[in-house]
Write an enzyme that holds these catalytic residues in place. Structure first.
Site, PDB file in Angstrom:
ATOM      1  N   LYS A 239      23.533  -9.266 -17.960  1.00 10.52           N
ATOM      2  CA  LYS A 239      23.034 -10.127 -19.000  1.00 10.52           C
ATOM      3  C   LYS A 239      21.665  -9.120 -19.481  1.00 10.52           C
ATOM      4  O   LYS A 239      20.855  -8.790 -18.575  1.00 10.52           O
ATOM      5  CB  LYS A 239      22.533 -11.419 -18.421  1.00 10.52           C
ATOM      6  CG  LYS A 239      21.480 -11.890 -19.439  1.00 10.52           C
ATOM      7  CD  LYS A 239      20.986 -13.243 -18.570  1.00 10.52           C
ATOM      8  CE  LYS A 239      20.188 -14.036 -19.510  1.00 10.52           C
ATOM      9  NZ  LYS A 239      19.280 -15.089 -18.940  1.00 10.52           N
TER      10      LYS A 239
HETATM   11  P1  FBP Z   1      16.536 -17.886 -22.941  1.00 12.27           P
HETATM   12  O1  FBP Z   1      17.684 -18.089 -23.684  1.00 12.27           O
HETATM   13  O2  FBP Z   1      15.501 -19.014 -22.683  1.00 12.27           O
HETATM   14  O3  FBP Z   1      15.820 -16.610 -23.213  1.00 12.27           O
HETATM   15  O4  FBP Z   1      17.119 -17.454 -21.167  1.00 12.27           O
HETATM   16  C1  FBP Z   1      17.473 -16.424 -21.127  1.00 12.27           C
HETATM   17  C2  FBP Z   1      16.608 -15.855 -19.731  1.00 12.27           C
HETATM   18  O5  FBP Z   1      17.076 -14.770 -19.284  1.00 12.27           O
HETATM   19  C3  FBP Z   1      16.287 -16.693 -18.734  1.00 12.27           C
HETATM   20  O6  FBP Z   1      17.357 -16.793 -17.744  1.00 12.27           O
HETATM   21  C4  FBP Z   1      14.900 -16.442 -18.386  1.00 12.27           C
HETATM   22  O7  FBP Z   1      14.163 -17.446 -17.497  1.00 12.27           O
HETATM   23  C5  FBP Z   1      14.416 -16.062 -19.256  1.00 12.27           C
HETATM   24  O8  FBP Z   1      15.355 -15.509 -20.365  1.00 12.27           O
HETATM   25  C6  FBP Z   1      13.428 -14.921 -18.868  1.00 12.27           C
HETATM   26  O9  FBP Z   1      12.677 -14.484 -20.195  1.00 12.27           O
HETATM   27  P2  FBP Z   1      11.307 -13.670 -19.998  1.00 12.27           P
HETATM   28  O10 FBP Z   1      11.545 -12.803 -18.854  1.00 12.27           O
HETATM   29  O11 FBP Z   1      11.300 -12.752 -21.400  1.00 12.27           O
HETATM   30  O12 FBP Z   1      10.415 -14.386 -19.904  1.00 12.27           O
END
Ligand code: FBP
Length: 306
Positions: free
Chosen positions: A204
């Site tokens: 991911k």
């Molecule tokens: P979102 O679709 O809300 O961006 O979620 C994806 C994700 O990987 C979550 O699993 C995680 O909490 C978040 O993004 C972390 O984003 P960042 O590190 O940029 O705050």
């Protein structure tokens, strides 16, 4: 359940895995409205940990309830639901067997000043809760990256030995990288490749921008250009960096944005050969009906011919 040719082909890429892990990957790939297509939409809800409850759930208060997210994933016909221990435990009995789950086994929080994550759950928890996979974040570029990679090595080996799949969130960050660098194309492709090297079944990453950040890489990209202005070409480059497409790669949704902007990203992921989306805030921060509509529109894009 009869596996499609596409899913059989995907499983054949994972040459070292035991039948348990392949069955769990198949479970994710054969669930929901994208079952059998090799594409996936996954709901991740670890933002309560990462950003805090209000920033995550205040825009749509029903989302404070962990059961809401199981329902959303099931009603939308998604492939899987990923969350930290407490969220999965909260609905584990009610939703046992209803949707594949991915137990996030490490977590960070916004009160920390270091680019690191704590290990917050175990492989035994994932097995006890009937999860199909563990999820683990690495921060390539952080001062703690090597310890994170070593933790992943141990947890991934244990998970695989028990027949679980491994999903790696590979998010570059640290002193060498500014905000532009974190999502630059070369860095994103590099981070995705490292996740593949660490043995991830599903990788991911954030969608890459057109920036090329690492000085050492610029010359190579000049000599072997990627069409950086084209979002689908950028996705294709990340996919190529994951063992020439022999690993599943999904792209995150990011902060709340308009449906049109998110769907444009999904079109690019689809056209570039990405395996799908893992979208949290853009799903659960909308009122449920709106979220279901958006997720359905995303699924329709992934079901269409490229
Ligand atoms: P979102 O679709 O809300 O961006 O979620 C994806 C994700 O990987 C979550 O699993 C995680 O909490 C978040 O993004 C972390 O984003 P960042 O590190 O940029 O705050």
């Amino acid at each position: 359940m009869k596996l499609t040719r596409k899913v059989k082909e995907i499983l054949s890429w994972y040459e070292s895995d035991n039948p348990g892990t392949k069955a769990n990957l198949a479970r994710i790939l054969m669930t929901g409205r994208l079952a059998g297509t090799g594409r996936m939409v996954i709901l991740p809800v670890d933002q309560g940990f990462e950003h805090g409850p209000a920033r995550s759930f205040a825009p749509n208060p029903p989302a404070y309830d962990p059961l809401y997210h199981f329902e959303l994933a099931i009603e939308a016909g998604l492939n899987a639901y990923a969350a930290p221990l407490g969220m999965i435990e909260a609905g584990a009995a009610t939703y046992a067997g209803c949707v594949p789950t991915i137990l996030k086994v490490n977590s960070s929080n916004s009160l920390s000043t270091t680019k690191d994550q704590a290990v917050t759950a175990t492989v035994a928890d994932a097995l006890r809760l009937g999860c199909s996979a563990i999820g683990f974040t690495i921060y390539p570029g952080s001062e703690h990256q090597f310890e994170m990679m070593e933790e992943l090595r141990e947890l991934a080996a244990e998970a695989k030995s028990c027949g679980l799949a491994v999903v790696v969130w590979s998010y570059p960050r640290g002193p060498m990288l500014d905000k532009v660098g974190e999502t630059a194309l070369d860095i994103c492709a590099y981070a995705a490749h490292m996740a593949a090297l660490l043995g991830a079944h599903i990788i991911k990453v954030k969608p890459p921008t057109e920036a090329i950040s690492l000085d050492a890489a610029k010359k190579t990209y000049e000599a072997n250009p990627v069409e950086v202005k084209n979002a689908a070409a950028r996705i294709a480059h990340v996919v190529q960096s994951c063992f020439a497409g022999r690993r599943l790669v999904v792209f995150s949704g990011g902060e709340a944005k308009s449906s049109a902007a998110l769907l444009d990203e999904v079109r690019a992921i689809h056209a570039g050969g990405g395996n799908g989306s893992i979208v949290g805030r853009n799903a659960f921060q909308r009122p449920k009906e709106e979220a279901l509509k958006l997720l359905s529109d995303m699924i329709e894009i992934y079901r269409s011919r490229v």
